[in-house]
Scaffold this motif. Sequence first.
Motif, short mmCIF file in Angstrom:
data_model
loop_
_atom_site.label_atom_id
_atom_site.label_comp_id
_atom_site.label_asym_id
_atom_site.label_seq_id
_atom_site.Cartn_x
_atom_site.Cartn_y
_atom_site.Cartn_z
N SER A 22 0.73 -1.42 0.05
CA SER A 22 -0.05 0.00 -0.05
C SER A 22 0.81 1.22 -0.17
O SER A 22 0.23 2.24 -0.43
CB SER A 22 -0.82 0.15 1.24
N ALA A 68 1.96 1.36 -6.07
CA ALA A 68 0.62 1.50 -5.58
C ALA A 68 0.42 2.87 -5.49
O ALA A 68 -0.44 3.31 -5.82
CB ALA A 68 0.69 0.82 -4.16
N ARG A 69 1.53 3.78 -5.25
CA ARG A 69 1.33 5.30 -5.35
C ARG A 69 1.06 5.65 -6.69
O ARG A 69 0.36 6.57 -6.92
CB ARG A 69 2.42 5.75 -4.55
N ALA A 106 -2.62 4.68 -7.73
CA ALA A 106 -3.70 4.81 -6.69
C ALA A 106 -4.97 5.57 -7.42
O ALA A 106 -6.01 5.30 -7.06
CB ALA A 106 -3.48 5.91 -5.61
#
Length: 98
Positions: free
Chosen positions: A81, A86-87, A90
């Motif tokens: 996460s 993931a960043r 998002a």
Amino acid sequence: MALITIEQAKQQLRIDYDDQDVDLRMKMEQASEIVVNYLKKPQHGWTETTVPKPVQAAILLVLTALWDDRTGAGGGDYLASNGPVARLLARFRDPAIA
């Protein structure tokens, strides 16, 4: 289907030879599939020319992890996460779909 070109992959990995293209193409497809699965967008409709740039960047990061960790030693969880992939993804991920 890979959502990046072999030229992009070779530039990312700093590869200037062709003798591992079969393995590289397989990892390009795997990296693309990993990102698409993470996004939960199986019907995305993207091609290597229409894929959003942040998604493309995430695929290249996953490709790098797959290429650099071919021994299975583990190089961190890029999809955690708080991980870089993931960043990047998002805004594209649909959290409502399981």
